[in-house]
Design a protein around this motif. Structure first.
Motif, PDB file in Angstrom:
ATOM      1  N   ALA A   1      72.238 -26.527  62.282  1.00 13.84           N
ATOM      2  CA  ALA A   1      71.588 -27.570  61.491  1.00 13.84           C
ATOM      3  C   ALA A   1      71.612 -27.163  60.024  1.00 13.84           C
ATOM      4  O   ALA A   1      71.485 -25.983  59.712  1.00 13.84           O
ATOM      5  CB  ALA A   1      70.153 -27.765  61.964  1.00 13.84           C
ATOM      6  N   PRO A   2      71.829 -28.130  59.125  1.00 15.47           N
ATOM      7  CA  PRO A   2      71.829 -27.772  57.708  1.00 15.47           C
ATOM      8  C   PRO A   2      70.452 -27.272  57.276  1.00 15.47           C
ATOM      9  O   PRO A   2      69.443 -27.654  57.865  1.00 15.47           O
ATOM     10  CB  PRO A   2      72.183 -29.085  57.011  1.00 15.47           C
ATOM     11  N   SER A   3      70.436 -26.414  56.265  1.00 10.99           N
ATOM     12  CA  SER A   3      69.155 -25.923  55.764  1.00 10.99           C
ATOM     13  C   SER A   3      68.381 -27.085  55.158  1.00 10.99           C
ATOM     14  O   SER A   3      68.950 -28.142  54.878  1.00 10.99           O
ATOM     15  CB  SER A   3      69.386 -24.858  54.694  1.00 10.99           C
ATOM     16  N   PHE A   4      67.083 -26.868  54.949  1.00  9.33           N
ATOM     17  CA  PHE A   4      66.238 -27.910  54.355  1.00  9.33           C
ATOM     18  C   PHE A   4      66.819 -28.348  53.019  1.00  9.33           C
ATOM     19  O   PHE A   4      66.949 -29.541  52.737  1.00  9.33           O
ATOM     20  CB  PHE A   4      64.818 -27.368  54.174  1.00  9.33           C
ATOM     21  N   ALA A   5      67.206 -27.353  52.218  1.00  5.22           N
ATOM     22  CA  ALA A   5      67.730 -27.672  50.890  1.00  5.22           C
ATOM     23  C   ALA A   5      69.032 -28.448  50.992  1.00  5.22           C
ATOM     24  O   ALA A   5      69.239 -29.429  50.267  1.00  5.22           O
ATOM     25  CB  ALA A   5      67.941 -26.390  50.089  1.00  5.22           C
ATOM     26  N   ALA A   6      69.892 -28.030  51.911  1.00  6.87           N
ATOM     27  CA  ALA A   6      71.179 -28.711  52.055  1.00  6.87           C
ATOM     28  C   ALA A   6      70.970 -30.150  52.506  1.00  6.87           C
ATOM     29  O   ALA A   6      71.603 -31.079  51.984  1.00  6.87           O
ATOM     30  CB  ALA A   6      72.060 -27.963  53.052  1.00  6.87           C
TER      31      ALA A   6
ATOM     32  N   ALA B   1      62.574 -33.523  54.138  1.00 12.34           N
ATOM     33  CA  ALA B   1      63.870 -33.424  53.467  1.00 12.34           C
ATOM     34  C   ALA B   1      64.332 -34.808  53.033  1.00 12.34           C
ATOM     35  O   ALA B   1      64.873 -34.999  51.941  1.00 12.34           O
ATOM     36  CB  ALA B   1      64.905 -32.788  54.389  1.00 12.34           C
ATOM     37  N   MET B   2      64.063 -35.768  53.891  1.00  8.31           N
ATOM     38  CA  MET B   2      64.426 -37.158  53.609  1.00  8.31           C
ATOM     39  C   MET B   2      63.696 -37.639  52.346  1.00  8.31           C
ATOM     40  O   MET B   2      64.294 -38.193  51.424  1.00  8.31           O
ATOM     41  CB  MET B   2      63.975 -37.969  54.824  1.00  8.31           C
ATOM     42  N   LEU B   3      62.380 -37.410  52.338  1.00  8.46           N
ATOM     43  CA  LEU B   3      61.551 -37.855  51.214  1.00  8.46           C
ATOM     44  C   LEU B   3      61.964 -37.131  49.934  1.00  8.46           C
ATOM     45  O   LEU B   3      62.172 -37.747  48.886  1.00  8.46           O
ATOM     46  CB  LEU B   3      60.078 -37.592  51.539  1.00  8.46           C
ATOM     47  N   ALA B   4      62.097 -35.807  50.045  1.00  6.33           N
ATOM     48  CA  ALA B   4      62.452 -35.017  48.866  1.00  6.33           C
ATOM     49  C   ALA B   4      63.806 -35.464  48.328  1.00  6.33           C
ATOM     50  O   ALA B   4      63.994 -35.596  47.120  1.00  6.33           O
ATOM     51  CB  ALA B   4      62.476 -33.530  49.215  1.00  6.33           C
ATOM     52  N   GLY B   5      64.735 -35.722  49.224  1.00  2.00           N
ATOM     53  CA  GLY B   5      66.064 -36.153  48.796  1.00  2.00           C
ATOM     54  C   GLY B   5      66.008 -37.459  48.031  1.00  2.00           C
ATOM     55  O   GLY B   5      66.658 -37.617  47.000  1.00  2.00           O
ATOM     56  N   LYS B   6      65.201 -38.392  48.522  1.00  2.00           N
ATOM     57  CA  LYS B   6      65.104 -39.692  47.856  1.00  2.00           C
ATOM     58  C   LYS B   6      64.514 -39.509  46.459  1.00  2.00           C
ATOM     59  O   LYS B   6      64.978 -40.112  45.496  1.00  2.00           O
ATOM     60  CB  LYS B   6      64.212 -40.649  48.646  1.00  2.00           C
ATOM     61  N   ILE B   7      63.462 -38.690  46.365  1.00  2.00           N
ATOM     62  CA  ILE B   7      62.799 -38.502  45.077  1.00  2.00           C
ATOM     63  C   ILE B   7      63.729 -37.789  44.106  1.00  2.00           C
ATOM     64  O   ILE B   7      63.869 -38.184  42.944  1.00  2.00           O
ATOM     65  CB  ILE B   7      61.479 -37.729  45.263  1.00  2.00           C
ATOM     66  N   ILE B   8      64.406 -36.753  44.596  1.00  2.00           N
ATOM     67  CA  ILE B   8      65.282 -35.989  43.714  1.00  2.00           C
ATOM     68  C   ILE B   8      66.457 -36.848  43.249  1.00  2.00           C
ATOM     69  O   ILE B   8      66.789 -36.887  42.060  1.00  2.00           O
ATOM     70  CB  ILE B   8      65.772 -34.711  44.424  1.00  2.00           C
ATOM     71  N   GLY B   9      67.051 -37.579  44.186  1.00  2.00           N
ATOM     72  CA  GLY B   9      68.186 -38.424  43.820  1.00  2.00           C
ATOM     73  C   GLY B   9      67.804 -39.440  42.753  1.00  2.00           C
ATOM     74  O   GLY B   9      68.481 -39.582  41.730  1.00  2.00           O
ATOM     75  N   GLY B  10      66.688 -40.130  42.983  1.00  2.00           N
ATOM     76  CA  GLY B  10      66.233 -41.134  42.023  1.00  2.00           C
ATOM     77  C   GLY B  10      65.897 -40.504  40.682  1.00  2.00           C
ATOM     78  O   GLY B  10      66.204 -41.056  39.620  1.00  2.00           O
ATOM     79  N   SER B  11      65.254 -39.329  40.729  1.00  2.00           N
ATOM     80  CA  SER B  11      64.839 -38.682  39.490  1.00  2.00           C
ATOM     81  C   SER B  11      66.040 -38.239  38.667  1.00  2.00           C
ATOM     82  O   SER B  11      66.044 -38.366  37.444  1.00  2.00           O
ATOM     83  CB  SER B  11      63.945 -37.474  39.795  1.00  2.00           C
TER      84      SER B  11
ATOM     85  N   TYR C   1      78.782 -39.153  56.964  1.00  2.00           N
ATOM     86  CA  TYR C   1      77.521 -38.696  56.345  1.00  2.00           C
ATOM     87  C   TYR C   1      76.537 -38.236  57.417  1.00  2.00           C
ATOM     88  O   TYR C   1      75.928 -37.171  57.313  1.00  2.00           O
ATOM     89  CB  TYR C   1      76.939 -39.834  55.508  1.00  2.00           C
ATOM     90  N   LEU C   2      76.412 -39.045  58.472  1.00  2.00           N
ATOM     91  CA  LEU C   2      75.498 -38.662  59.550  1.00  2.00           C
ATOM     92  C   LEU C   2      75.973 -37.379  60.231  1.00  2.00           C
ATOM     93  O   LEU C   2      75.161 -36.526  60.590  1.00  2.00           O
ATOM     94  CB  LEU C   2      75.380 -39.807  60.565  1.00  2.00           C
ATOM     95  N   GLY C   3      77.287 -37.236  60.363  1.00  2.00           N
ATOM     96  CA  GLY C   3      77.816 -35.994  60.918  1.00  2.00           C
ATOM     97  C   GLY C   3      77.432 -34.795  60.079  1.00  2.00           C
ATOM     98  O   GLY C   3      77.018 -33.747  60.585  1.00  2.00           O
ATOM     99  N   MET C   4      77.521 -34.974  58.761  1.00  2.00           N
ATOM    100  CA  MET C   4      77.177 -33.866  57.871  1.00  2.00           C
ATOM    101  C   MET C   4      75.679 -33.564  57.925  1.00  2.00           C
ATOM    102  O   MET C   4      75.265 -32.406  57.859  1.00  2.00           O
ATOM    103  CB  MET C   4      77.616 -34.178  56.443  1.00  2.00           C
ATOM    104  N   LEU C   5      74.870 -34.607  58.033  1.00  2.00           N
ATOM    105  CA  LEU C   5      73.427 -34.370  58.145  1.00  2.00           C
ATOM    106  C   LEU C   5      73.125 -33.566  59.407  1.00  2.00           C
ATOM    107  O   LEU C   5      72.143 -32.835  59.466  1.00  2.00           O
ATOM    108  CB  LEU C   5      72.662 -35.692  58.204  1.00  2.00           C
ATOM    109  N   HIS C   6      74.007 -33.688  60.404  1.00  2.00           N
ATOM    110  CA  HIS C   6      73.814 -32.925  61.635  1.00  2.00           C
ATOM    111  C   HIS C   6      74.438 -31.544  61.536  1.00  2.00           C
ATOM    112  O   HIS C   6      74.432 -30.803  62.509  1.00  2.00           O
ATOM    113  CB  HIS C   6      74.420 -33.687  62.815  1.00  2.00           C
ATOM    114  N   GLY C   7      75.001 -31.227  60.392  1.00  2.00           N
ATOM    115  CA  GLY C   7      75.474 -29.863  60.193  1.00  2.00           C
ATOM    116  C   GLY C   7      76.985 -29.689  60.265  1.00  2.00           C
ATOM    117  O   GLY C   7      77.474 -28.568  60.185  1.00  2.00           O
ATOM    118  N   LEU C   8      77.736 -30.776  60.408  1.00  2.00           N
ATOM    119  CA  LEU C   8      79.186 -30.627  60.394  1.00  2.00           C
ATOM    120  C   LEU C   8      79.665 -30.417  58.966  1.00  2.00           C
ATOM    121  O   LEU C   8      79.055 -30.911  58.022  1.00  2.00           O
ATOM    122  CB  LEU C   8      79.861 -31.891  60.950  1.00  2.00           C
ATOM    123  N   ASP C   9      80.774 -29.670  58.826  1.00  2.00           N
ATOM    124  CA  ASP C   9      81.345 -29.580  57.482  1.00  2.00           C
ATOM    125  C   ASP C   9      82.051 -30.895  57.180  1.00  2.00           C
ATOM    126  O   ASP C   9      82.325 -31.696  58.071  1.00  2.00           O
ATOM    127  CB  ASP C   9      82.314 -28.397  57.373  1.00  2.00           C
ATOM    128  N   ARG C  10      82.338 -31.114  55.903  1.00  2.00           N
ATOM    129  CA  ARG C  10      82.824 -32.407  55.467  1.00  2.00           C
ATOM    130  C   ARG C  10      84.110 -32.822  56.177  1.00  2.00           C
ATOM    131  O   ARG C  10      84.223 -33.945  56.675  1.00  2.00           O
ATOM    132  CB  ARG C  10      83.055 -32.369  53.953  1.00  2.00           C
TER     133      ARG C  10
END
Lengths: 403, 305
Positions: free
Chosen positions: A27-32, A223-233, B94-103
């Motif tokens: 799973a991607p990190s929170f930041a990612a 992460a969803m919320l933070a992403g929206k705020i950061i993107g908009g900001s 995009y959804l794939g990447m959110l699940h951790g796949l590389d681009r």
């Protein structure tokens, strides 16, 4: 025209679907995850025609305003000029031997003074606008003495750059304070409301189309919320920087050097305040977007926040004549993003006050952000009628809509 | 195996789910069948943790499904949603990447899935320009892109043309063959009957029947036979025979094995028999039987055990 290609120009190269046992991608990190959400929001907005056009129009209008100013007035209006009437001759005191130099300058009425002392006294009493004196030390440039300011005509008319002495170095005139309040206020109101609404709208669309269910099945809510705020900001601050940049360019173009010196630092302070202030508003707008289920209902939910965005504009504009009010407003989180930069321009506040005010704003933004996160998490998956604030905030909302 | 156990959920005064229990075995397609408002979507949202249950548990291979575990699942919500202005290929990747796949993998799988689903020619069009059926396919691709080993699909076949149904079925079967647990809801009982190995039937928030299809049929259809012959009037009075239904030239009845054989003997003795055999009820019939409030509740309870 209809054959116009949408989407990415580069086609994706197919990859065979996996076979055999399932393997979990990490799973991607929170930041990612946050950054991916932010980037998608930014790309989606930046690609939209209405965004590109409105941004371009805004910037071009500002630039045009400067072009018009420079076309209309050949000499650059300083922030302190104002009162000097161009049609009347400017009274300037001179001491004997300087007369030759000065007579070549048009528009000056020369008043002879006995000596430097007398000439300076005439400036102080207001009898003349300025005095042109011999250099204190031979070989140095001429000295021009003014009271609060030196008319540009005098300085510009001299063949070499004089040394300027002011008897009463100025506090910025009321007019400057007014115009700056107006400019900062309008910018704040315009960008804050525009990008805030944009974020709220994105949030409702996600909720309305239910893609948020799929998204939240993939990434943590925060992460969803933070992403929206950061993107908009980033977008909002980006446009702020662009506008400030265009103003800077315009002032350079018009040779408004005295303005430039005055506002350069406060403008960057303004950007910093805008950034923190916008994060605060963005949190509120996102929460408002999460509380409604249809874009049609968004207006009602976001009106109170729009009013909060408009407050600094009206308050600062209305009260900028009052020192006390301005001082208070420059620390109150909702008005400080406009009031403090104005105070900085005027010189009523320095960097230390600015940092304190910014810190107060940041703490408030964090608090509001935490509240918004809670509302967002409680509301964004709930469909049906618009939620009451108390329901949205409560840990266990009483009534969730069925199915 | 994904197991839902005793899940209850109330909305206000409405009990949407009442002690819902069923299994979704790995390696199979499990159909989730029920009328409108029966609780299918609520149950699926609870499995996905989009909604919280008042009580009860959802476990995967014995371990409780946490939010993190649910993030692995492939999910297709009831109300379709993708970003209207984003292209299908872009948002699936995009959804794939959110699940951790590389681009590169996310994009590659996105376009491959869309190709399999027959959507490749429209892959770079914004979703809002696609027909509903095509949006549906995009949605399926979005649920599958990260290669999930648990699939929770709410009405994946609704609105698809027969060809698309085949391709989706093929895709889902491949996931099941690799050991995925696949749960999908549907109103199309004939379709469910054709492709599922196991079933859960829900009505008014309660599971009325669940288990393998063969078990369900055995449990819900008392042995039933059909006889085609010239003279049939006597069947109704034969010993051990009940629920006799007569049609021209044919009679169907319920009876145990021995009684049925006796009927056949008698029929042969009376004249030529055109055909004789057991009647396998369709899922639609079982569904009606199971869901109808007038149905024998005792039997239903046994079936859920």
């Amino acid at each position: 025209m209809k054959t116009k290609q949408n989407g990415p120009r580069r086609r994706y190269t197919p990859v065979a679907l996996p076979t055999g046992p399932f393997s979990e991608p990490a799973a991607p990190s929170f930041a990612a995850a946050t950054w991916m959400v932010a980037r998608r929001d930014m790309t989606a907005t930046a690609k939209s025609k209405s965004f590109i056009i409105s941004t371009a129009i805004t910037l071009i209008c500002i630039l045009l305003a400067f072009v018009i100013v420079s076309a209309v007035s050949s000499d650059s209006p300083g922030p302190l000029a104002g009162l000097a009437d161009d049609t009347e001759l400017l009274k300037v005191a001179v001491v004997g031997e300087q007369e030759d130099v000065v007579t070549q300058i048009p528009g000056l009425e020369l008043v002879e003074a006995a000596d430097s002392e007398a000439a300076t006294e005439m400036v102080r009493s207001g009898e003349v606008e300025a005095a042109i004196l011999a250099p204190a030390v031979a070989g140095n440039p001429l000295q021009v003495v003014g009271d609060e300011t030196v008319p540009d005509q005098v300085v510009d008319g001299l063949t070499s750059m004089p040394e300027v002495l002011l008897l009463n170095p100025p506090r910025v005139a009321e007019m400057a304070r007014y115009w700056l309040s107006l400019a900062f206020g309008i910018l704040y109101l315009m960008l804050g409301a525009m990008y805030g609404q944009m974020i709220a709208m994105n949030t409702v669309v996600e909720k309305q189309t239910r893609i948020v269910e799929i998204l939240l099945a993939a990434v943590p809510t925060r992460a969803m919320l933070a992403g929206k705020i950061i993107g908009g900001s980033i977008l909002a601050v980006g446009e702020t920087v662009a506008i400030v940049g265009v103003c800077y360019l315009g002032m350079r173009m018009n040779n408004m050097t005295s303005w430039l010196e005055l506002v350069t630092a406060p403008m960057w302070w303004y950007v910093a305040f805008f950034l923190v202030g916008f994060v605060m508003y963005a949190s509120m707008f996102t929460a408002a977007g999460a509380m409604v289920s249809r874009t049609e209902d968004l207006g009602g939910a976001s009106t109170p926040i729009i009013m909060l965005v408009m407050a600094p504009y009206f308050l600062v504009l209305a009260l900028n004549g009052s020192d006390t009010a301005m001082t208070i407003m420059s620390y109150v989180p909702f008005t400080s993003p406009v009031a403090m930069p104005v105070q900085l321009v005027i010189g009523d506040a320095g960097p230390i006050q600015a940092v304190i005010s910014l810190a107060i704003l940041a703490v408030t933004a964090v608090g509001i952000g935490a509240g918004a996160a809670r509302i967002y998490a409680n509301s964004v998956l709930q469909t049906g009628s618009r939620l009451k604030l108390r329901q949205a905030f409560g840990s266990k909302p009483a009534a969730r809509a069925a199915v | 195996m994904l197991s839902v156990k005793d899940v209850t959920r109330t909305f206000g005064s409405v009990r949407a789910l009442d002690g819902v229990t069923f299994d979704v075995p790995r390696g199979q397609l499990t159909g989730f069948v029920g009328g409108n408002g029966a609780g299918k979507t609520t149950a699926m949202r609870i499995i996905m943790r989009v909604l919280a249950a008042d009580s009860g548990t959802v476990t995967l291979d014995g371990a409780p499904v946490t939010a993190q575990a649910a993030r692995r699942f492939g999910y297709m919500p009831e109300e379709r949603g993708l970003y209207p202005k984003m292209s299908t290929a872009e948002q699936v990747s995009y959804l794939g990447m959110l699940h951790g796949l590389d681009r590169a993998t996310a994009q590659g799988r996105a376009i491959e899935l869309l190709r399999i689903l027959g959507l490749e020619p429209r892959a770079y069009d914004p979703v809002e320009k696609l027909s509903l059926g095509n949006q549906q396919r995009a949605q399926i691709a979005a649920a599958l892109v990260h290669d999930p080993d648990v699939l929770i699909l709410d009405e994946p076949f609704s609105g698809l043309d027969p060809l698309a149904v085949e391709s989706v079925m093929g895709l889902l079967s491949k996931f099941a063959d690799r050991g995925a647990a696949v749960l999908f809801s549907s109103h199309q009982l004939d379709l469910v009957e054709r492709i599922t190995d196991s079933l859960a039937i829900i009505a008014a928030g309660r599971i009325r029947a669940a288990g393998s299809r063969a078990d369900l049929i055995a449990a819900h259809a008392p042995p039933s036979y059909a006889l085609q012959a010239a003279d049939l009037d006597w069947v109704a009075t034969a010993r051990g025979v009940s629920n006799v239904a007569k049609q021209p030239g044919q009679v169907s009845f319920q009876a145990d094995d021995a009684a049925a054989q006796e009927v056949l003997r008698l029929a042969v003795a009376r004249g030529p028999v055109v055909s004789f055999g057991p009647v396998v009820p369709s899922l639609a019939e079982i569904f009606k039987d199971v869901v109808e409030p007038a149905g024998p509740a005792a039997n239903l309870q046994e079936a859920t055990a």
